[in-house]
Design a protein around this motif. Structure first.
Motif, PDB file in Angstrom:
ATOM      1  N   HIS A  50      -9.156 -18.179   3.221  1.00  0.00           N
ATOM      2  CA  HIS A  50     -10.059 -17.769   2.142  1.00  0.00           C
ATOM      3  C   HIS A  50     -10.764 -18.987   1.555  1.00  0.00           C
ATOM      4  CE1 HIS A  50      -9.517 -13.431   1.195  1.00  0.00           C
ATOM      5  NE2 HIS A  50      -8.437 -13.590   1.948  1.00  0.00           N
ATOM      6  N   PHE A  51     -10.013 -20.042   1.282  1.00  0.00           N
ATOM      7  CA  PHE A  51     -10.565 -21.266   0.705  1.00  0.00           C
ATOM      8  C   PHE A  51     -11.681 -21.826   1.587  1.00  0.00           C
ATOM      9  CE2 PHE A  51     -10.675 -25.781  -0.224  1.00  0.00           C
ATOM     10  CZ  PHE A  51     -10.507 -25.849  -1.596  1.00  0.00           C
ATOM     11  N   VAL A  52     -11.420 -21.918   2.887  1.00  0.00           N
ATOM     12  CA  VAL A  52     -12.397 -22.497   3.819  1.00  0.00           C
ATOM     13  C   VAL A  52     -13.620 -21.592   3.974  1.00  0.00           C
ATOM     14  CG1 VAL A  52     -12.773 -23.130   6.247  1.00  0.00           C
ATOM     15  CG2 VAL A  52     -10.700 -23.882   5.060  1.00  0.00           C
ATOM     16  N   LEU A  53     -13.396 -20.299   4.182  1.00  0.00           N
ATOM     17  CA  LEU A  53     -14.527 -19.398   4.392  1.00  0.00           C
ATOM     18  C   LEU A  53     -15.429 -19.292   3.159  1.00  0.00           C
ATOM     19  CD1 LEU A  53     -13.072 -16.482   6.529  1.00  0.00           C
ATOM     20  CD2 LEU A  53     -14.939 -18.016   7.134  1.00  0.00           C
ATOM     21  N   TYR A  54     -14.824 -19.239   1.982  1.00  0.00           N
ATOM     22  CA  TYR A  54     -15.650 -19.132   0.779  1.00  0.00           C
ATOM     23  C   TYR A  54     -16.274 -20.467   0.404  1.00  0.00           C
ATOM     24  CZ  TYR A  54     -14.906 -14.234   0.213  1.00  0.00           C
ATOM     25  OH  TYR A  54     -14.942 -12.872   0.407  1.00  0.00           O
ATOM     26  N   VAL A  99      -9.000  -0.466   3.696  1.00  0.00           N
ATOM     27  CA  VAL A  99      -8.630  -0.762   5.082  1.00  0.00           C
ATOM     28  C   VAL A  99      -7.119  -0.611   5.230  1.00  0.00           C
ATOM     29  CG1 VAL A  99      -8.651  -2.539   6.892  1.00  0.00           C
ATOM     30  CG2 VAL A  99     -10.588  -2.356   5.315  1.00  0.00           C
ATOM     31  N   PRO A 100      -6.669   0.202   6.191  1.00  0.00           N
ATOM     32  CA  PRO A 100      -5.220   0.405   6.379  1.00  0.00           C
ATOM     33  C   PRO A 100      -4.490  -0.917   6.616  1.00  0.00           C
ATOM     34  CG  PRO A 100      -6.487   1.941   7.738  1.00  0.00           C
ATOM     35  CD  PRO A 100      -7.460   0.963   7.156  1.00  0.00           C
ATOM     36  N   GLY A 101      -3.374  -1.086   5.915  1.00  0.00           N
ATOM     37  CA  GLY A 101      -2.565  -2.285   6.078  1.00  0.00           C
ATOM     38  C   GLY A 101      -3.074  -3.490   5.308  1.00  0.00           C
ATOM     39  N   ARG A 102      -4.125  -3.336   4.538  1.00  0.00           N
ATOM     40  CA  ARG A 102      -4.676  -4.435   3.736  1.00  0.00           C
ATOM     41  C   ARG A 102      -4.551  -4.063   2.264  1.00  0.00           C
ATOM     42  NH1 ARG A 102      -8.002  -7.731   6.991  1.00  0.00           N
ATOM     43  NH2 ARG A 102      -7.789  -9.245   5.302  1.00  0.00           N
ATOM     44  N   TYR A 103      -4.551  -5.064   1.418  1.00  0.00           N
ATOM     45  CA  TYR A 103      -4.392  -4.825  -0.007  1.00  0.00           C
ATOM     46  C   TYR A 103      -5.207  -5.841  -0.804  1.00  0.00           C
ATOM     47  CZ  TYR A 103      -1.140  -8.634   0.713  1.00  0.00           C
ATOM     48  OH  TYR A 103      -0.582  -9.835   1.079  1.00  0.00           O
ATOM     49  N   VAL A 104      -5.423  -5.518  -2.068  1.00  0.00           N
ATOM     50  CA  VAL A 104      -6.159  -6.402  -2.967  1.00  0.00           C
ATOM     51  C   VAL A 104      -5.215  -7.502  -3.437  1.00  0.00           C
ATOM     52  CG1 VAL A 104      -7.339  -6.526  -5.195  1.00  0.00           C
ATOM     53  CG2 VAL A 104      -7.680  -4.545  -3.710  1.00  0.00           C
ATOM     54  N   SER A 105      -5.716  -8.728  -3.462  1.00  0.00           N
ATOM     55  CA  SER A 105      -4.891  -9.862  -3.867  1.00  0.00           C
ATOM     56  C   SER A 105      -5.672 -10.771  -4.806  1.00  0.00           C
ATOM     57  CB  SER A 105      -4.439 -10.647  -2.630  1.00  0.00           C
ATOM     58  OG  SER A 105      -3.881 -11.886  -2.998  1.00  0.00           O
ATOM     59  N   LEU A 106      -5.137 -10.958  -6.005  1.00  0.00           N
ATOM     60  CA  LEU A 106      -5.765 -11.889  -6.944  1.00  0.00           C
ATOM     61  C   LEU A 106      -5.658 -13.321  -6.438  1.00  0.00           C
ATOM     62  CD1 LEU A 106      -4.666 -10.409 -10.394  1.00  0.00           C
ATOM     63  CD2 LEU A 106      -6.880 -10.221  -9.263  1.00  0.00           C
ATOM     64  N   ALA A 107      -4.608 -13.611  -5.667  1.00  0.00           N
ATOM     65  CA  ALA A 107      -4.465 -14.955  -5.088  1.00  0.00           C
ATOM     66  C   ALA A 107      -5.593 -15.224  -4.090  1.00  0.00           C
ATOM     67  CB  ALA A 107      -3.101 -15.098  -4.421  1.00  0.00           C
ATOM     68  N   ASP A 108      -6.008 -14.194  -3.367  1.00  0.00           N
ATOM     69  CA  ASP A 108      -7.146 -14.360  -2.447  1.00  0.00           C
ATOM     70  C   ASP A 108      -8.420 -14.695  -3.231  1.00  0.00           C
ATOM     71  OD1 ASP A 108      -5.521 -13.803  -0.301  1.00  0.00           O
ATOM     72  OD2 ASP A 108      -6.352 -11.806   0.079  1.00  0.00           O
ATOM     73  N   ILE A 109      -8.626 -13.998  -4.333  1.00  0.00           N
ATOM     74  CA  ILE A 109      -9.807 -14.260  -5.162  1.00  0.00           C
ATOM     75  C   ILE A 109      -9.745 -15.678  -5.731  1.00  0.00           C
ATOM     76  CG2 ILE A 109     -11.037 -13.590  -7.270  1.00  0.00           C
ATOM     77  CD1 ILE A 109     -10.219 -10.675  -6.623  1.00  0.00           C
ATOM     78  N   ALA A 110      -8.553 -16.119  -6.135  1.00  0.00           N
ATOM     79  CA  ALA A 110      -8.399 -17.491  -6.634  1.00  0.00           C
ATOM     80  C   ALA A 110      -8.744 -18.504  -5.540  1.00  0.00           C
ATOM     81  CB  ALA A 110      -6.981 -17.714  -7.146  1.00  0.00           C
ATOM     82  N   ALA A 111      -8.299 -18.236  -4.311  1.00  0.00           N
ATOM     83  CA  ALA A 111      -8.623 -19.129  -3.191  1.00  0.00           C
ATOM     84  C   ALA A 111     -10.125 -19.116  -2.912  1.00  0.00           C
ATOM     85  CB  ALA A 111      -7.835 -18.720  -1.954  1.00  0.00           C
TER      86      ALA A 111
END
Length: 136
Positions: A50-54, A99-111
Motif C-alpha cells: 500500500h505504501f509503495v503503490l500510493y 470483494v469476497p475474502g477482502r475487508y476494510v482496513s484503517l491500517a491500509d488507509i494509514a499506509a
C-alpha cells in the motif's frame, strides 16, 4: 481557442495517463478475492505494498499539473496529491468491502497516506533544493 492553449490541454490529458494507469493497477489488485491473492508470508508486506503503490500514485498526481503551476504552487500541489491519494484509498477500501475474502482496513488507509505523504514531502524537498541552486 488558439493553438498554444489547445496544445497545453492535450499535454495535460497525456500527463494524466500515468495516474490513471496506477489507479487501474490499484483497482485490479484490490478486486482480487482473498483466496486469489497468493502473497508470501512476510510481515507487513500488505502495508508495504500500500505504501509503495500510493507513493507511486502521489508521484503520478504530482506530474499532472503544468510545470508553471508546479513551480508557482508546489505546496498546494503536494497537498492535493496526498488528498487525492487519500480519497482514492478510501474509495479502494470501500470497493474491497464488496470483494469476497477482502475487508476494510484503517491500517491500509494509514499506509496509503504514509506513502503519498513521503513521496510528496520528498518532492517538495527536491524542489526546494533545486530552487536554492537557481536551476529549474
Amino acid at each position: 481557442m488558439n493553438y498554444l492553449e489547445m496544445s497545453e490541454r492535450v499535454v495535460t490529458v497525456f500527463r494524466t495517463i500515468p495516474m490513471i494507469t496506477v489507479m487501474g493497477i490499484i483497482f485490479a489488485l484490490s478486486h482480487q478475492s482473498g483466496d486469489q491473492l497468493d502473497l508470501p508470508e512476510i510481515p507487513l508486506l500488505d502495508k508495504i505494498g500500500h505504501f509503495v503503490l500510493y507513493g507511486l500514485l502521489a508521484a503520478t498526481i504530482l506530474f499532472v499539473p503544468s510545470c508553471e503551476l508546479r513551480l508557482s504552487r508546489p505546496k498546494t500541489i503536494a497537498v492535493v496529491a496526498v488528498l487525492l491519494s487519500f480519497l482514492y484509498g478510501i474509495g479502494d477500501e470501500f470497493h474491497q468491502s464488496f470483494v469476497p475474502g477482502r475487508y476494510v482496513s484503517l491500517a491500509d488507509i494509514a499506509a496509503d497516506i504514509g506513502g503519498s505523504a513521503v513521496v510528496s514531502l520528498l518532492w517538495l524537498r527536491y524542489r526546494s533544493l533545486k530552487d536554492r541552486r537557481g536551476s529549474f
